[in-house]
Motif scaffolding. Structure first.
Motif, PDB file in Angstrom:
ATOM      1  N   GLY A   1      34.880  47.216  45.764  1.00  0.00           N
ATOM      2  CA  GLY A   1      33.699  46.436  46.097  1.00  0.00           C
ATOM      3  C   GLY A   1      34.056  45.019  46.464  1.00  0.00           C
ATOM      4  N   LEU A   2      33.035  44.191  46.491  1.00  0.00           N
ATOM      5  CA  LEU A   2      33.183  42.771  46.816  1.00  0.00           C
ATOM      6  C   LEU A   2      33.120  41.967  45.525  1.00  0.00           C
ATOM      7  N   VAL A   3      34.081  41.086  45.351  1.00  0.00           N
ATOM      8  CA  VAL A   3      34.135  40.273  44.142  1.00  0.00           C
ATOM      9  C   VAL A   3      34.627  38.886  44.509  1.00  0.00           C
ATOM     10  N   GLN A   4      34.202  37.901  43.749  1.00  0.00           N
ATOM     11  CA  GLN A   4      34.674  36.544  43.986  1.00  0.00           C
ATOM     12  C   GLN A   4      36.069  36.363  43.412  1.00  0.00           C
ATOM     13  N   ALA A   5      36.794  35.449  43.970  1.00  0.00           N
ATOM     14  CA  ALA A   5      38.114  35.128  43.450  1.00  0.00           C
ATOM     15  C   ALA A   5      38.009  34.759  41.975  1.00  0.00           C
ATOM     16  N   GLY A   6      38.950  35.286  41.196  1.00  0.00           N
ATOM     17  CA  GLY A   6      38.920  35.080  39.760  1.00  0.00           C
ATOM     18  C   GLY A   6      38.218  36.182  39.002  1.00  0.00           C
ATOM     19  N   GLY A   7      37.527  37.039  39.716  1.00  0.00           N
ATOM     20  CA  GLY A   7      36.796  38.131  39.088  1.00  0.00           C
ATOM     21  C   GLY A   7      37.660  39.343  38.813  1.00  0.00           C
ATOM     22  N   SER A   8      37.005  40.403  38.339  1.00  0.00           N
ATOM     23  CA  SER A   8      37.710  41.618  37.951  1.00  0.00           C
ATOM     24  C   SER A   8      37.037  42.844  38.552  1.00  0.00           C
ATOM     25  N   LEU A   9      37.842  43.865  38.751  1.00  0.00           N
ATOM     26  CA  LEU A   9      37.356  45.179  39.156  1.00  0.00           C
ATOM     27  C   LEU A   9      38.202  46.225  38.456  1.00  0.00           C
ATOM     28  N   ARG A  10      37.615  47.382  38.247  1.00  0.00           N
ATOM     29  CA  ARG A  10      38.360  48.505  37.690  1.00  0.00           C
ATOM     30  C   ARG A  10      38.250  49.683  38.648  1.00  0.00           C
ATOM     31  N   LEU A  11      39.387  50.082  39.176  1.00  0.00           N
ATOM     32  CA  LEU A  11      39.429  51.228  40.062  1.00  0.00           C
ATOM     33  C   LEU A  11      39.704  52.485  39.260  1.00  0.00           C
ATOM     34  N   SER A  12      39.100  53.580  39.681  1.00  0.00           N
ATOM     35  CA  SER A  12      39.321  54.871  39.049  1.00  0.00           C
ATOM     36  C   SER A  12      39.817  55.872  40.082  1.00  0.00           C
ATOM     37  N   CYS A  13      40.613  56.812  39.614  1.00  0.00           N
ATOM     38  CA  CYS A  13      41.121  57.886  40.472  1.00  0.00           C
ATOM     39  C   CYS A  13      40.924  59.193  39.725  1.00  0.00           C
ATOM     40  N   ALA A  14      40.135  60.075  40.304  1.00  0.00           N
ATOM     41  CA  ALA A  14      39.900  61.388  39.715  1.00  0.00           C
ATOM     42  C   ALA A  14      40.721  62.418  40.472  1.00  0.00           C
ATOM     43  N   ALA A  15      41.550  63.147  39.740  1.00  0.00           N
ATOM     44  CA  ALA A  15      42.427  64.151  40.338  1.00  0.00           C
ATOM     45  C   ALA A  15      41.939  65.547  39.997  1.00  0.00           C
ATOM     46  N   THR A  16      41.812  66.376  41.002  1.00  0.00           N
ATOM     47  CA  THR A  16      41.388  67.764  40.789  1.00  0.00           C
ATOM     48  C   THR A  16      42.294  68.697  41.585  1.00  0.00           C
ATOM     49  N   GLY A  17      42.238  69.981  41.247  1.00  0.00           N
ATOM     50  CA  GLY A  17      42.975  70.975  42.009  1.00  0.00           C
ATOM     51  C   GLY A  17      44.216  71.503  41.314  1.00  0.00           C
TER      52      GLY A  17
ATOM     53  N   SER B   1      41.674  38.483  37.477  1.00  0.00           N
ATOM     54  CA  SER B   1      42.075  37.249  38.180  1.00  0.00           C
ATOM     55  C   SER B   1      42.352  37.531  39.646  1.00  0.00           C
ATOM     56  N   LEU B   2      41.435  38.210  40.270  1.00  0.00           N
ATOM     57  CA  LEU B   2      41.645  38.630  41.648  1.00  0.00           C
ATOM     58  C   LEU B   2      41.743  37.445  42.590  1.00  0.00           C
ATOM     59  N   LYS B   3      42.577  37.607  43.603  1.00  0.00           N
ATOM     60  CA  LYS B   3      42.820  36.578  44.606  1.00  0.00           C
ATOM     61  C   LYS B   3      42.456  37.135  45.978  1.00  0.00           C
ATOM     62  N   SER B   4      42.252  36.246  46.909  1.00  0.00           N
ATOM     63  CA  SER B   4      41.891  36.686  48.253  1.00  0.00           C
ATOM     64  C   SER B   4      42.978  37.584  48.849  1.00  0.00           C
ATOM     65  N   GLU B   5      44.234  37.328  48.481  1.00  0.00           N
ATOM     66  CA  GLU B   5      45.327  38.153  49.010  1.00  0.00           C
ATOM     67  C   GLU B   5      45.365  39.562  48.426  1.00  0.00           C
ATOM     68  N   ASP B   6      44.519  39.838  47.445  1.00  0.00           N
ATOM     69  CA  ASP B   6      44.403  41.198  46.921  1.00  0.00           C
ATOM     70  C   ASP B   6      43.456  42.053  47.765  1.00  0.00           C
ATOM     71  N   THR B   7      42.794  41.433  48.717  1.00  0.00           N
ATOM     72  CA  THR B   7      41.881  42.174  49.587  1.00  0.00           C
ATOM     73  C   THR B   7      42.638  43.248  50.354  1.00  0.00           C
TER      74      THR B   7
ATOM     75  N   THR C   1      37.400  43.785  48.377  1.00  0.00           N
ATOM     76  CA  THR C   1      37.314  42.530  49.113  1.00  0.00           C
ATOM     77  C   THR C   1      37.112  41.407  48.119  1.00  0.00           C
ATOM     78  N   VAL C   2      37.997  40.425  48.177  1.00  0.00           N
ATOM     79  CA  VAL C   2      37.927  39.284  47.281  1.00  0.00           C
ATOM     80  C   VAL C   2      37.574  38.061  48.111  1.00  0.00           C
ATOM     81  N   SER C   3      36.450  37.466  47.801  1.00  0.00           N
ATOM     82  CA  SER C   3      36.007  36.287  48.553  1.00  0.00           C
ATOM     83  C   SER C   3      36.475  35.025  47.841  1.00  0.00           C
ATOM     84  N   SER C   4      36.903  34.075  48.646  1.00  0.00           N
ATOM     85  CA  SER C   4      37.422  32.823  48.057  1.00  0.00           C
ATOM     86  C   SER C   4      36.349  31.745  48.019  1.00  0.00           C
TER      87      SER C   4
END
Length: 127
Positions: free
Chosen positions: A10-26, A85-91, A124-127
């Motif tokens: 998603g979209l987050v401001q610089a310095g914010g956090s996100l948690r990505l998930s990966c679901a594996a099946t098969g 601590s997301l940075k714009s370069e993490d986009t 997307t990390v906005s600065s």
């Protein structure tokens, strides 16, 4: 058929956090596979970000050390990437990948070592 499905981008401001998930099946279990996260920024090659071996050891690229944390839930065939601590370069688009041939301790960083890939989730990390 193996499928990996990422979520949590998603979209987050610089310095914010996100948690990505990966679901594996098969497969009955991914417990004996290395799971990893890669990312691809616009105009750049896909790069390794973090990996977790099936013995639990982890490896991070220098640019995310201390900010990103990878984990896995073998019972539910899930992998996670906590990004702080997301940075714009993490986009980038972030991809989950599985290496089914790795030894219990091995975390390979080469794209061609991974057998299965998800479709990606955009961060997307906005600065």
């Amino acid at each position: 058929q193996v499928q990996l499905v990422e979520s949590g981008g998603g979209l987050v401001q610089a310095g914010g956090s996100l948690r990505l998930s990966c679901a594996a099946t098969g497969r009955s279990s991914f417990s004996f596979s290395t799971m990893a996260w890669f990312r691809q920024a616009p105009g750049k090659d896909r790069e390794f970000v973090a990996g977790i071996a099936w013995n639990g050891s982890t490896y991070y690229v220098d640019s995310v050390k201390g900010r990103f944390f990878i984990s896995r839930d073998n019972a539910n065939n899930m992998a996670y990437l906590q990004m702080n601590s997301l940075k714009s370069e993490d986009t980038a688009d972030y991809y989950c990948a599985v290496d089914t041939t790795a030894e219990e301790w091995r975390i390979r960083r080469q794209r061609n070592a991974y057998d299965y890939w998800g479709q990606g989730t955009q961060v997307t990390v906005s600065s």
